[in-house]
Scaffold this active site. Structure first.
Site, PDB file in Angstrom:
ATOM      1  N   SER A 134       0.857  -1.181   0.000  1.00 23.79           N
ATOM      2  CA  SER A 134       0.000   0.000   0.000  1.00 23.79           C
ATOM      3  C   SER A 134       0.892   1.230   0.000  1.00 23.79           C
ATOM      4  O   SER A 134       2.033   1.186   0.482  1.00 23.79           O
ATOM      5  CB  SER A 134      -0.885   0.016   1.251  1.00 23.79           C
ATOM      6  N   TYR A 148      -2.254  -0.946  10.478  1.00 25.27           N
ATOM      7  CA  TYR A 148      -2.275  -1.180   9.036  1.00 25.27           C
ATOM      8  C   TYR A 148      -1.057  -0.553   8.365  1.00 25.27           C
ATOM      9  O   TYR A 148      -0.362  -1.202   7.568  1.00 25.27           O
ATOM     10  CB  TYR A 148      -3.563  -0.634   8.421  1.00 25.27           C
TER      11      TYR A 148
END
Length: 260
Positions: A134, A148
């Site tokens: 990401s 995350y």
């Protein structure tokens, strides 16, 4: 001509599903895994190419190892290490059980499968691995989505290091990490969040991933806006950047729900 084989984790929806469609269009034989067997069957039936499916919960280490064992006699040309999810909220308030599950999938399973597939491909003399990370992993930290961001930083760092080692060893195996920003996927619901920034489509994300892999890029950022942002953040000290990230994260609308 013998078909090539692509293996995709987290194949039942969104980016994983889009990768399956793209590889099927190229004539690849597919091996798909995910938690929802009914979705795997529906997807496999729609692809029109040879396809094997395995239901697996990759948060369980034994199932990760079992998946690798099942592929022991399969020649794998491309591995898309895609399974993952997020948790949103203040670190003091988010549920520990969800974060441990996140670490099990985003870090532990990713690591086990990456290492296993890399060793397999080195033995067979070729192959390509794409770890789905990401853009969050390119930033110093992510207030209000702390676990995350940390998990994706692990993915980016590990991939970059392995890519350098392979280059130094003149290995025939290619590895890369895909670092999208917001993508319009089921990830949003599983993370209990609505992204403030407009997302790209899974189809666009996968198309750009293929483009980056063709160029043998190590870090592939599919969104032009995110590319500019990640380049720009290099010139900002963390003391300035972290408050900006925090403001962006707070703009998200938190919804009730749980990771799927």
């Amino acid at each position: 001509m013998k078909r090539k084989t692509a293996v995709i984790t987290g194949a039942t929806s969104s980016i994983g599903r889009e990768f399956a469609l793209a590889f099927a269009a190229k004539g690849y034989r597919l091996v798909l895994t995910g938690r929802r067997e009914n979705r795997l069957k529906e997807l496999a039936d729609s692809l029109g190419v040879p396809c094997r499916i395995w239901r697996a919960d990759l948060s369980v280490e034994e199932e990760c190892r079992g998946f690798l064992e099942k592929l022991e006699n399969t020649r794998v040309d491309v591995f898309i290490n895609n399974a993952g999810f997020g948790v949103c909220g203040s670190f003091a308030d988010t549920e520990l059980s969800k974060e441990i599950s996140l670490i099990d999938v985003n870090v532990k399973a990713m690591h086990i499968l990456f290492k296993g597939m890399l060793q397999k491909m080195e033995k067979q003399g070729h192959g390509a691995i794409l770890n789905v990370g990401s853009a969050a992993g390119l930033l110093p930290a992510g207030p209000h989505m702390a676990a995350y961001y940390a998990s994706k930083a692990y993915v980016v760092s590990l991939t970059r290091a392995a890519a350098r080692e392979l280059k130094e060893a003149k290995s025939p195996v290619y590895v890369a990490v895909l670092c999208p920003g917001p993508v319009d996927t089921e990830f949003n619901a599983r993370a209990n969040v609505t992204f403030a920034m407009k997302g790209i489509s899974p189809k666009y994300c996968v198309r750009e991933a293929f483009r980056g892999m063709k160029k043998r890029q190590t870090v592939i950022i599919p969104s032009p806006v995110v590319r500019m942002g990640t380049l720009g953040q290099r010139f900002l000290p963390s003391a300035v950047l972290l408050p900006l990230i925090s403001v962006q994260q707070k703009r998200k609308v938190v919804r009730a729900g749980h990771p799927g």
